[in-house]
Design a protein around this motif. Structure first.
Motif, PDB file in Angstrom:
ATOM      1  N   ARG A  91      10.896   9.194  25.032  1.00 56.82           N
ATOM      2  CA  ARG A  91      11.193  10.580  24.622  1.00 56.82           C
ATOM      3  C   ARG A  91      12.281  11.177  25.507  1.00 56.82           C
ATOM      4  O   ARG A  91      13.243  11.769  25.027  1.00 56.82           O
ATOM      5  CB  ARG A  91       9.939  11.439  24.729  1.00 56.82           C
ATOM      6  CG  ARG A  91       9.093  11.413  23.532  1.00 56.82           C
ATOM      7  CD  ARG A  91       8.098  12.560  23.512  1.00 56.82           C
ATOM      8  NE  ARG A  91       7.177  12.268  22.450  1.00 56.82           N
ATOM      9  CZ  ARG A  91       5.978  11.728  22.621  1.00 56.82           C
ATOM     10  NH1 ARG A  91       5.522  11.469  23.814  1.00 56.82           N
ATOM     11  NH2 ARG A  91       5.224  11.459  21.582  1.00 56.82           N
ATOM     12  N   GLU A  92      12.091  11.022  26.805  1.00 57.34           N
ATOM     13  CA  GLU A  92      13.031  11.587  27.775  1.00 57.34           C
ATOM     14  C   GLU A  92      14.418  10.966  27.613  1.00 57.34           C
ATOM     15  O   GLU A  92      15.433  11.656  27.671  1.00 57.34           O
ATOM     16  CB  GLU A  92      12.498  11.340  29.192  1.00 57.34           C
ATOM     17  CG  GLU A  92      13.189  12.097  30.272  1.00 57.34           C
ATOM     18  CD  GLU A  92      12.875  13.577  30.275  1.00 57.34           C
ATOM     19  OE1 GLU A  92      13.743  14.339  30.728  1.00 57.34           O
ATOM     20  OE2 GLU A  92      11.791  13.987  29.813  1.00 57.34           O
ATOM     21  N   LYS A  95      16.318  12.337  24.463  1.00 59.55           N
ATOM     22  CA  LYS A  95      16.704  13.757  24.438  1.00 59.55           C
ATOM     23  C   LYS A  95      18.214  13.996  24.459  1.00 59.55           C
ATOM     24  O   LYS A  95      18.697  14.862  23.751  1.00 59.55           O
ATOM     25  CB  LYS A  95      16.020  14.526  25.569  1.00 59.55           C
ATOM     26  CG  LYS A  95      14.569  14.829  25.279  1.00 59.55           C
ATOM     27  CD  LYS A  95      13.930  15.586  26.423  1.00 59.55           C
ATOM     28  CE  LYS A  95      12.455  15.817  26.125  1.00 59.55           C
ATOM     29  NZ  LYS A  95      11.788  16.461  27.253  1.00 59.55           N
ATOM     30  N   PHE A 100      19.128  14.881  18.876  1.00 65.27           N
ATOM     31  CA  PHE A 100      18.038  15.597  19.537  1.00 65.27           C
ATOM     32  C   PHE A 100      18.536  16.692  20.478  1.00 65.27           C
ATOM     33  O   PHE A 100      17.854  17.082  21.410  1.00 65.27           O
ATOM     34  CB  PHE A 100      17.157  14.610  20.312  1.00 65.27           C
ATOM     35  CG  PHE A 100      16.534  13.572  19.443  1.00 65.27           C
ATOM     36  CD1 PHE A 100      15.587  13.917  18.491  1.00 65.27           C
ATOM     37  CD2 PHE A 100      16.915  12.243  19.540  1.00 65.27           C
ATOM     38  CE1 PHE A 100      15.020  12.960  17.673  1.00 65.27           C
ATOM     39  CE2 PHE A 100      16.354  11.277  18.736  1.00 65.27           C
ATOM     40  CZ  PHE A 100      15.404  11.632  17.790  1.00 65.27           C
ATOM     41  N   ARG A 101      19.709  17.191  20.243  1.00 64.50           N
ATOM     42  CA  ARG A 101      20.298  18.174  21.177  1.00 64.50           C
ATOM     43  C   ARG A 101      19.775  19.596  20.985  1.00 64.50           C
ATOM     44  O   ARG A 101      19.708  20.358  21.935  1.00 64.50           O
ATOM     45  CB  ARG A 101      21.823  18.140  21.061  1.00 64.50           C
ATOM     46  CG  ARG A 101      22.355  16.837  21.629  1.00 64.50           C
ATOM     47  CD  ARG A 101      23.665  17.018  22.341  1.00 64.50           C
ATOM     48  NE  ARG A 101      24.034  15.774  22.999  1.00 64.50           N
ATOM     49  CZ  ARG A 101      25.148  15.121  22.775  1.00 64.50           C
ATOM     50  NH1 ARG A 101      26.034  15.594  21.919  1.00 64.50           N
ATOM     51  NH2 ARG A 101      25.398  13.999  23.408  1.00 64.50           N
ATOM     52  N   PRO A 103      17.118  22.697  20.405  1.00 58.46           N
ATOM     53  CA  PRO A 103      15.728  22.906  20.859  1.00 58.46           C
ATOM     54  C   PRO A 103      14.693  22.468  19.822  1.00 58.46           C
ATOM     55  O   PRO A 103      13.676  21.881  20.183  1.00 58.46           O
ATOM     56  CB  PRO A 103      15.660  24.418  21.106  1.00 58.46           C
ATOM     57  CG  PRO A 103      17.069  24.826  21.384  1.00 58.46           C
ATOM     58  CD  PRO A 103      17.920  23.920  20.539  1.00 58.46           C
ATOM     59  N   GLN A 105      15.028  20.126  17.512  1.00 55.06           N
ATOM     60  CA  GLN A 105      15.016  18.658  17.446  1.00 55.06           C
ATOM     61  C   GLN A 105      14.288  18.071  18.657  1.00 55.06           C
ATOM     62  O   GLN A 105      13.559  17.094  18.517  1.00 55.06           O
ATOM     63  CB  GLN A 105      16.449  18.124  17.371  1.00 55.06           C
ATOM     64  CG  GLN A 105      17.135  18.459  16.057  1.00 55.06           C
ATOM     65  CD  GLN A 105      18.648  18.294  16.134  1.00 55.06           C
ATOM     66  OE1 GLN A 105      19.253  18.550  17.178  1.00 55.06           O
ATOM     67  NE2 GLN A 105      19.248  17.868  15.033  1.00 55.06           N
ATOM     68  N   LYS A 106      14.473  18.684  19.831  1.00 55.18           N
ATOM     69  CA  LYS A 106      13.754  18.229  21.023  1.00 55.18           C
ATOM     70  C   LYS A 106      12.254  18.447  20.844  1.00 55.18           C
ATOM     71  O   LYS A 106      11.442  17.607  21.236  1.00 55.18           O
ATOM     72  CB  LYS A 106      14.259  18.951  22.264  1.00 55.18           C
ATOM     73  CG  LYS A 106      15.558  18.384  22.781  1.00 55.18           C
ATOM     74  CD  LYS A 106      15.936  19.020  24.096  1.00 55.18           C
ATOM     75  CE  LYS A 106      17.062  18.282  24.738  1.00 55.18           C
ATOM     76  NZ  LYS A 106      18.360  18.755  24.615  1.00 55.18           N
ATOM     77  N   LYS A 107      11.900  19.579  20.241  1.00 53.66           N
ATOM     78  CA  LYS A 107      10.487  19.873  19.991  1.00 53.66           C
ATOM     79  C   LYS A 107       9.899  18.859  19.008  1.00 53.66           C
ATOM     80  O   LYS A 107       8.794  18.367  19.198  1.00 53.66           O
ATOM     81  CB  LYS A 107      10.341  21.298  19.446  1.00 53.66           C
ATOM     82  CG  LYS A 107       8.921  21.768  19.339  1.00 53.66           C
ATOM     83  CD  LYS A 107       8.866  23.234  18.949  1.00 53.66           C
ATOM     84  CE  LYS A 107       7.464  23.733  19.025  1.00 53.66           C
ATOM     85  NZ  LYS A 107       6.845  23.954  17.762  1.00 53.66           N
ATOM     86  N   LEU A 109      10.826  15.846  18.589  1.00 51.51           N
ATOM     87  CA  LEU A 109      10.740  14.576  19.308  1.00 51.51           C
ATOM     88  C   LEU A 109       9.393  14.431  20.013  1.00 51.51           C
ATOM     89  O   LEU A 109       8.838  13.336  20.089  1.00 51.51           O
ATOM     90  CB  LEU A 109      11.888  14.496  20.324  1.00 51.51           C
ATOM     91  CG  LEU A 109      12.103  13.200  21.082  1.00 51.51           C
ATOM     92  CD1 LEU A 109      12.400  12.058  20.117  1.00 51.51           C
ATOM     93  CD2 LEU A 109      13.248  13.361  22.064  1.00 51.51           C
ATOM     94  N   GLU A 110       8.848  15.530  20.495  1.00 55.24           N
ATOM     95  CA  GLU A 110       7.559  15.507  21.205  1.00 55.24           C
ATOM     96  C   GLU A 110       6.413  15.017  20.328  1.00 55.24           C
ATOM     97  O   GLU A 110       5.432  14.496  20.833  1.00 55.24           O
ATOM     98  CB  GLU A 110       7.227  16.890  21.779  1.00 55.24           C
ATOM     99  CG  GLU A 110       8.184  17.369  22.845  1.00 55.24           C
ATOM    100  CD  GLU A 110       8.278  16.427  24.033  1.00 55.24           C
ATOM    101  OE1 GLU A 110       7.240  15.949  24.515  1.00 55.24           O
ATOM    102  OE2 GLU A 110       9.413  16.159  24.472  1.00 55.24           O
TER     103      GLU A 110
END
Length: 176
Positions: A91-92, A95, A100-101, A103, A105-107, A109-110
């Protein structure tokens, strides 16, 4: 004034006395079960595993905890911990990738599983194939440890030590 502090002082004294009892329990019950030769041997097995500077600090902290679990005889738990850290590591590492840039898309990803993270990484050729293949092997092995009757048996069962060493290797490769 003195009466007001009496219950607090009494409670603190009880905590101190209880802490002493817990130390006795730890020494008598737990540490007496530890074979010092085995502890040293397991620490030596892992002695060469170092956390690289490119691995994020929080993942490095987890890797050091995995080494301690293994050293103290919690080999299976260390393997399960490795699978969890691999998921977090992928995941990290994903990012900063273009999709996944934002917010949101990052969320998103979780919420993805390790299987999705590995498939996505492989499809997009984000990381070394060898690192992804090793992660698949760890996932299959640990799934079989956690769910021995329902998870498919891996082609070759990795030892706990192999799982730990491969986890260190994979995280190094993800953050090069």
């Amino acid at each position: 004034h003195r009466d007001l502090h009496y219950p607090l002082r009494r409670q603190r004294q009880m905590c101190i006395r209880d802490r002493s009892r817990w130390d006795d329990i730890l020494n008598d019950e737990m540490l007496s079960q530890v074979d010092p030769h085995r502890l040293i041997s397991r620490k030596m097995d892992l002695g060469t595993l170092l956390v690289g500077k490119t691995v994020p600090e929080h993942l490095g902290t987890h890797l050091r905890k995995i080494k301690e679990c293994y050293a103290w005889g919690f080999e299976t738990e260390a393997s399960i911990y490795c699978r969890t850290i691999l998921e977090e590591g992928f995941r990290e590492a994903l990012k900063p990738k273009p999709e996944f840039r934002s917010p949101q898309q990052k969320k998103d990803l979780e919420g993805w599983s390790l299987d999705w993270l590995l498939n996505h990484s492989k499809k997009n050729k984000y990381f070394y194939v060898e690192a992804i293949e090793r992660a698949y092997k760890i996932k299959r092995n640990v799934n079989h440890i956690v769910h021995p009757t329902s998870a498919k048996k891996p082609g070759r069962q990795l030892s706990d030590l192999e799982i730990i060493k491969d986890t260190f290797y994979i995280l190094e490769m993800l953050f090069r």
